[in-house]
Structure formats: C-alpha cells, structure tokens
Design an enzyme around this catalytic site. Structure first.
Site, PDB file in Angstrom:
ATOM      1  N   ARG A 117       0.834  -1.210   0.000  1.00 34.61           N
ATOM      2  CA  ARG A 117       0.000   0.000   0.000  1.00 34.61           C
ATOM      3  C   ARG A 117       0.864   1.253   0.000  1.00 34.61           C
ATOM      4  O   ARG A 117       0.485   2.274  -0.587  1.00 34.61           O
ATOM      5  CB  ARG A 117      -0.962  -0.005   1.186  1.00 34.61           C
ATOM      6  CG  ARG A 117      -1.992   1.113   1.128  1.00 34.61           C
ATOM      7  CD  ARG A 117      -3.047   0.984   2.204  1.00 34.61           C
ATOM      8  NE  ARG A 117      -4.061   0.003   1.897  1.00 34.61           N
ATOM      9  CZ  ARG A 117      -5.217   0.274   1.287  1.00 34.61           C
ATOM     10  NH1 ARG A 117      -5.473   1.502   0.891  1.00 34.61           N
ATOM     11  NH2 ARG A 117      -6.089  -0.679   1.066  1.00 34.61           N
TER      12      ARG A 117
ATOM     13  N   GLU B 109      -9.590   5.972   7.241  1.00 33.07           N
ATOM     14  CA  GLU B 109      -8.147   6.204   7.130  1.00 33.07           C
ATOM     15  C   GLU B 109      -7.756   7.479   6.387  1.00 33.07           C
ATOM     16  O   GLU B 109      -6.785   8.142   6.783  1.00 33.07           O
ATOM     17  CB  GLU B 109      -7.497   4.998   6.446  1.00 33.07           C
ATOM     18  CG  GLU B 109      -7.522   3.739   7.287  1.00 33.07           C
ATOM     19  CD  GLU B 109      -7.082   2.524   6.502  1.00 33.07           C
ATOM     20  OE1 GLU B 109      -6.027   1.970   6.806  1.00 33.07           O
ATOM     21  OE2 GLU B 109      -7.806   2.128   5.570  1.00 33.07           O
TER      22      GLU B 109
END
Length: 812
Positions: free
Chosen positions: A343, A745
């Site tokens: 990620r 997030e």
C-alpha cells in the site's frame, strides 16, 4: 464554488434524515459501555501474566521455572512445550510463535505464561523465572538489513539462523517494483533533477483499552473467547490451531473495543490464543490483560520507513519522471508487512501524476516487535516522499509549493497511476480550488511573507497538501462480508454482521441502512455483538472498508426481507405489489397505512420467514504482483488540508494555529460521524508526524513504554482554529452503499500539511531558497536543529540535493 456541508451545520443527512450521531456515545461518556476488563468474572476466574524476553536477539540455553510454580496462587506455568497444536499465530505467513522456543527475536517477546488466582499473584510470580540466554547482536537498522539481505519475505521464513541468514538468496528477493514508462531516460533528459531522503518514524497505537482477552469453557467442550480484536474470525482460527481443535469448537466474540487503529487487527490473536490455551488446560475462565508498558514492548507499531526519491521536472515544476524507494522496517516477522509495503507503493504518487515512474518497496527484518497495521496501512509513509519532493521542487524554482502541487494533480487527461489503474473521478483539482478560496490561502501567504521578513525569532509556515487514498483491501479475498438479519414478532430488528465497533460508528451506520431499507424508525434496529457463530469467515474491520462491506451485506439481507414482506402484504391485502411500499414505519398501501408491528405480527402468523442473510463482495478489483499492474482499489477518496504553524526558531517549539479541511466522503451516510472521523484522524496523523517518538537503545530495548515518555496529542495540541467541511454534490461514481465513501483512514494523511508547513516556516530562514531536511516525528528538537541548519546555509544536508542518491537506490 461547490456546495459544502459545513462543520456544525444542520444540513439533513443524505441517507437517513432522522438518525442521530454515534448511538454508543451516551454509553461511552457515562461509562456504561462495558469493555472486557469491566465485565464481572465467573466464579472460577483466574488471571494470566507472561514472561517477556529481556533481549532482542538470543538463544534460550536453559529455562528453570520451578520457583515460579512455587509462588502463591499459581496453578499453572505454560511454555511452548505445553502447546497441543501449532505454536504459531502469524496473521498471513509463519514467523510469530505464541511462546518463544529455542530463540527470541525481540525484546518483549512472550517466553512463558503464568496462571494464578489473582492478577497480582500472576505478575509477581513471573519475576522468579531463571532463564539462561546466549545473547546475540541484534539487527536494528532497516537499511543495513536490506543491504545484508535480511528481509521478512515468506520464502525466507525457514532460513533465518542467527545472527544472519544466507545473504545471497535474501538480497535477490528483497524488493517489489511498480514501473510505468522509461524512468531512466526521463530522468536523464529532464531539465531539473532533485534527490532526497527521509526517515519516517513509527507510531504506537496507544488505544485507551489495551490488548486483552478472556476465555471461558463451554459445556460442549468448546471455548468462548471474548476478545478486543478487529478480526474475530482470525482469533477463532488461530486459537483453534493452537489448541489443535476444529474451528467450530471456538466462538470469538467482540462487543466493542476501546480503540483499535489497526493494532488489534492481527496482534490481538496472540492474547486470545494464550487465554484459550490456559482455559483449555485448567478448565477455568482466564482473563489476560497486558499492562501498558508490556503492551508497548510486546506488540508492533506503525512501520517506520526510510525513503529515497529522485524526481525530474521542467521549468514550471511539472514532473517528468520519478524514482522512489521505500524501505519498511517490518520488525522480526512478516505479520502484515507484505500488504503494508504494497500500500505504501500504491500511494507513492499521492494525488499526482508521476509521468515515467518506478516505485520500489523493501521489507526489512529487524530484531524488534513485528510492526503491523496502523490507520493508513503504509499509505501515509508512502505519500511522504512525493510531498517532500513537491516542496523541494517549488523552492528550487522559486515558486509557491501550492502552484507546483496543482500543476501535477491528476486530471481527466492524466489519470493513470504508476500501477495502471485508471482514475475515473479525479475530484482533487476542483476540491483544492474550493479550499484555496475558502481558506483565503493567497492572502494569508502574502501576509505571512511580510510577517517573516520582520520577525527574527517567530516564523510562520503555511501549506496546502492533498490526499488520494485507495479504498479496498489489497488482498482481494478480504473484500467480502456477511450479515444475519432477524425480525421479531414485536417488530424489533436485530442485525449481526462481521464488522467490529471500535468507536468509529460502524454499528450506527449499519443500523441506519437497515432502517432505511425496511422503512422503519431507527430505534427499532439493534446490533448484537460480533460473533463467529453468527456470521462465519469474516474479514477484519480495516482498510476503511467496514461500512462499505458490512453495510452493503446488511442492506442485501434487508432487501430480501423487504421483498418477502411486500409479497406477503400483496396477498394479504389483495393489492398489486406496485401499490405497496415499506415506509413511514409501516406499510403504505393505495388506501391507507398499516403499522410495522401489525405487519410483522400478521407475517409471522402466515409463516413468513423473518430472518435472512446477506453477502457482499467488492467487484472489479484485481492486481498482478508479477507485473505490478492492476486495479487494487474500487475507488479513491480525496481530501485536502491547509495548515498554519508558528515556530519559535530559538527553541524549536511550535504550535498549529489554524487548519482548514475539505474532505470527500461521497454522499455521506452520517455527516456527524464522518466529521468526527476527519477530526480524529487528522489529530492522530499530526501526532505521528510531530510528537509521537519511539526510541530504542542500541540493544533493541524500547525506551518509550508509557505516557511519561511517549507523547500523544493532547487537547492543547489541537489547532486553535479548526475548520472542517465535507464536499457535497459528488456522489461516489462506484456503486457503494448509497454512493458514500469511506472515511476511516484517508483523513490521517491530511496531517502531512502540518509537516509541510513546518518545513515552510524553517525554509524562510534561508529566504525560501531551499528545503530543510525534517525527519519525522518533527519534535521541537528536530525543528530546532533544522532551524540551525537553515541559518547556517546547510539546508541541503541530507535533504533535497542534486547529488547522487545514497547506496540503496544506486545499487539497484
């Protein structure tokens, strides 16, 4: 200008107009909400404590626990030899033994466990262990580890003799790369090339409720594990494997967590397994709670990263090519590091079109606790190099950093990422234009320049930074969810789903969705505790996908029941289905309205099934690790923040004076909850980048083990002027739940604007000609050293330079 839902406004909710904010708020504020350690224990309750390794790297020569067994209240002492199944609690790959055997790989690793009648007796008994260690030299530098071939890739797991594995094979497997275009030629031909490096610190989760689990024997020889975990199905699986029994013998249950942030996604399983093992052996209930200092030593953090970048650009500051290297400090084992570094690589572009690009990710092994998921899951660390580069380019060319950022944003023409995903809704340009105007950026920039010119000590900094964050698990199989929906004869509704509540408001949103689909009042719907015997094989509540997955599964179950009820009502009332609607807390017909409770009672008498399951799997996502290309994300969430800081250049102290945020949540399911997530995420991100400093000594001992030595943001650290707005009028282009977007997030990365603003203030000491190096966390000490370097003309020292990159990149 886009229409906004302003902070504190009374604008109606987009999904369910009459729904309040967080439905657990009263319980949280009054203390009525019960967490695992608040529950009254059964009469046979015993407590567990563990002995932790004092060394980061050592062999266990001999272990004498005879004195431990003799201590008051002790009923059992457990070592690895007593584990009936697998001594392994690794989340994805092996490498995390429940209890150490033969060797220890970090200071704080669990070596043995003590079961006693009280927590006090258990903890006192631990101190009487006599263990002889052969101490080895620990590997603590991630860059040195990569050069030596020390990685945590799965192929390497069984070839790790201390002090070092075979370097030739490890070095060949140490990296993943995503490439777009001809990077080397683009950099060679670019009019300007800059290089830089960063050290990005880790972060302790510091949840209010630490790691805890309680295990109880069931009368069918099974075990019920009460766990503070974001992933109850993983707890169920690993407990069963440790005990050597089938999964159906374990029920993992989560009512609520006092915070998670990723730290309870994988690492809560070890506590559940340890408590279950003790309960299984001793036939009594066991509670296992780690004290804060042990918790911080024994569990992993946000991954620290070492980043390098080389960027080529033209006279306007537009990128031509970028070569970015990311080294994640993974700790001693894989845990979730494969996905974290993935990620980070996916987000190395942040919101910018890189042109010809190469992004390389390394997973370094060090003798520290295995680092794990933390809000953003590598994305924040991956964004830092390109944001640093934007500032560096601007000061090299004498431009405003915002203008350089705007020239490089994704748009309708330049909309393919370096890993091949097309961006179908590039909102960031319009969003930044709106925020630039609403925050009065240009006027404040001019005023700030005038202030700094006349202020020898206090300097002000201003920065506007964007966020593009991909929403989905990068492991495709995790993008699924199930739900069980039940309607009782009085009309009350109970929903169970695989998501867990850690204070983020997931249960509130799921209840909203069910109420909306059934056309009933919100108060009729309730959520039961997440349990593995209700909805099986659930995914963790992580990756910002809690509502996207679980609310959609709940919606599908509600639609099934709605259709059944309408079919029944059509027969009962002898009316066409087209004339019947579930709305207004009941059934609306062409001639009148039937109350919900009456409808349900009649449906029950007619033997209509009043329970249903729902299942959802995110469509269209795929990624090929071999080619580094694909569509790992279903969609992107966007945002931007403007931060203003005031820095005392003689002490390094500073304050965040004002923050303006504009964030994209699609059609918000609940604006009150979403604003709370944005505010909390920003403050947590600000803590990561400014105050939260983890320190180890040269033997691998963590020195920051509590609030006296580890500083999370307090109320006084929050911006004095904090303005939050939601972008309205841009529903998600993908078919998410009511066209909403995830909000868990993405807001954390808005805090990068604070770091960039600090660099802006320090750069003013060198007439904004160069960018200072400012590793994170940007503590007052680091800010002060950067101020000294700027005044001395050494702002390039370790920051953006025209020199060759350091060894890690040049050796590729």
């Amino acid at each position: 200008m886009r229409k906004l839902i302003q902070h504190g406004s009374s604008t109606a909710l987009s999904a369910c107009e009459t729904v309040p904010g967080h439905d657990s708020a009263i319980g949280h504020v009054t203390g009525r909400a019960a967490y695992v350690d608040d529950l009254p224990g059964p009469a046979d309750m015993h407590h567990l404590a563990v002995g932790l390794s004092p060394h980061a790297s050592a062999r266990i020569r001999h272990m004498d626990l005879s004195e431990v067994r003799c201590q008051p209240g002790v009923i059992d002492v457990i070592t690895a030899a007593e584990i009936p199944g697998h001594n392994e609690v690794g989340a994805v790959y092996p490498g995390d033994p429940l209890l150490a055997e033969n060797e220890v790989r970090y200071a704080g690793q669990m070596v043995f466990a003590v079961v006693a009648d009280t927590l006090y007796h258990a903890r006192c008994a631990v101190a009487h262990a006599c263990i002889d260690y052969q101490v080895m030299t620990p590997a603590l530098d991630p860059v040195a580890s990569i050069k030596a071939g020390l990685t945590v890739l799965p192929e390497h797991m069984h070839e790790r003799p201390l002090p070092a594995p075979a370097l030739d094979r490890g070095a060949a497997m140490s990296e993943d790369t995503q490439t777009s275009g001809n990077v080397d030629r683009a950099l060679q031909e670019a009019p300007h090339v800059l290089t830089g490096e960063q050290c990005i610190g880790g972060q302790e989760h510091f949840y209010l409720e630490g790691q805890i689990a309680q295990a109880e024997r069931l009368d069918d020889d099974g075990l019920r594990v009460l766990t503070s975990s974001q992933h109850p199905s993983e707890v169920q699986k690993l407990v069963a494997e440790v005990l050597g029994i089938p999964l159906h013998g374990i029920v993992a249950e989560v009512r609520r967590m006092g915070g998670g942030f990723g730290g309870k996604e994988s690492q809560a399983a070890a506590l559940g397994a340890m408590a279950a093992l003790a309960a299984h052996r001793n036939g009594c209930a066991i509670r296992f709670r780690l004290p804060r200092a042990d918790d911080m030593q024994a569990t992993g953090k946000r991954h620290p990263f070492y980043n390098q970048y080389r960027v080529g650009f033209d006279e306007t500051g537009r990128l031509i090519g970028a070569d970015i290297t990311l080294i994640g400090n993974c700790g001693h084992s894989p845990d979730l590091s494969e996905g974290v570094v993935d990620r980070a690589m996916f987000h190395a572009d942040n919101a910018y079109y890189l042109g010809h690009a190469r992004v390389t990710g390394h997973r370094a092994m060090t003798h520290t606790a295995s680092n794990t998921a933390f809000r953003g899951f590598g994305g924040p660390q991956g964004m830092m190099p390109i944001e640093g580069a934007m500032d560096d380019i601007a000061r090299t060319l004498g431009l405003d950093p915002l203008d350089v950022r705007k020239r490089n944003l994704y748009d309708l023409e330049r909309c393919e990422t370096h890993y091949g995903q097309q961006i179908d809704q590039p909102l960031i340009g319009d969003l930044i234009e709106t925020l630039e105007a609403s925050s009065n950026y240009r006027v404040r920039r001019d005023e700030m320049a005038a202030f700094n010119a006349d202020s020898p000590v206090i300097r002000k900094g201003l920065a506007l930074t964007p966020v593009k964050f991909g929403i989905s698990f990068t492991a495709r199989h995790l993008n699924q969810a199930g739900a069980l929906l039940m309607i009782y004869t009085d009309g009350s509704v109970l929903i169970n789903h695989g998501g867990t509540e850690m204070g983020q408001g997931l249960h509130t949103k799921v209840c909203q969705v069910v109420a909306r689909e059934l056309g009933i009042a919100y108060h009729r719907v309730r959520i039961s505790a997440t349990r593995t015997d209700k909805v099986p094989n659930t995914s963790p509540t992580a990756a910002s996908s809690g509502a996207d997955l679980n609310a959609m599964a709940a919606r599908k179950a509600a639609i099934t029941l709605r259709e059944r009820l309408v079919d029944f009502a059509s027969e009962w009332q002898a009316l066409p289905r087209e004339q019947l609607t579930l709305t207004g807390d009941g059934l609306t017909t062409g001639t009148g309205h039937i109350e919900w409770s009456e409808l349900i009672q009649q449906a029950y008498l007619a033997r209509v099934p009043l329970s249903a399951t729902g299942f959802y799997a995110t469509p269209e996502i795929h990624y090929d690790r071999q080619t580094g290309r694909g569509r790992p994300f279903y969609y992107y969430a966007w945002g931007a923040a403007v931060s203003e800081v005031h820095v005392d250049t003689l002490t390094g102290e500073y304050r965040v004076a004002r923050v303006d945020i504009l964030h994209d949540v699609g059609d918000s399911l609940n604006p009150a909850i979403d604003r709370g997530q944005i505010e909390g995420g920003f403050i947590q991100g600000m803590g990561w980048l400014t105050t939260e400093e983890l320190k180890w000594d040269d033997q691998g001992h963590l020195l920051t083990t509590g609030p006296a030595t580890y500083k999370i943001p307090a109320c006084g650290d929050a911006p004095r002027d904090f303005r939050v707005a939601l972008l309205e009028g841009h529903p998600n282009s993908q078919a998410t739940i009511y066209r909403s977007k995830a909000v868990g997030e993405p807001p954390l990365m808005l805090a990068i604007s604070v770091w960039s603003a600090l660099r802006d203030a320090i750069a003013s000491l060198a007439d904004d000609r160069s960018s200072p190096r400012l590793d994170t966390p940007a503590t007052p000490e680091r800010v002060l050293m950067a101020c000294h370097a700027a005044r001395a003309g050494n702002v390039h020292d370790g920051g953006a330079t025209r020199e060759e990159m350091p060894d890690v990149m040049s050796e590729k």
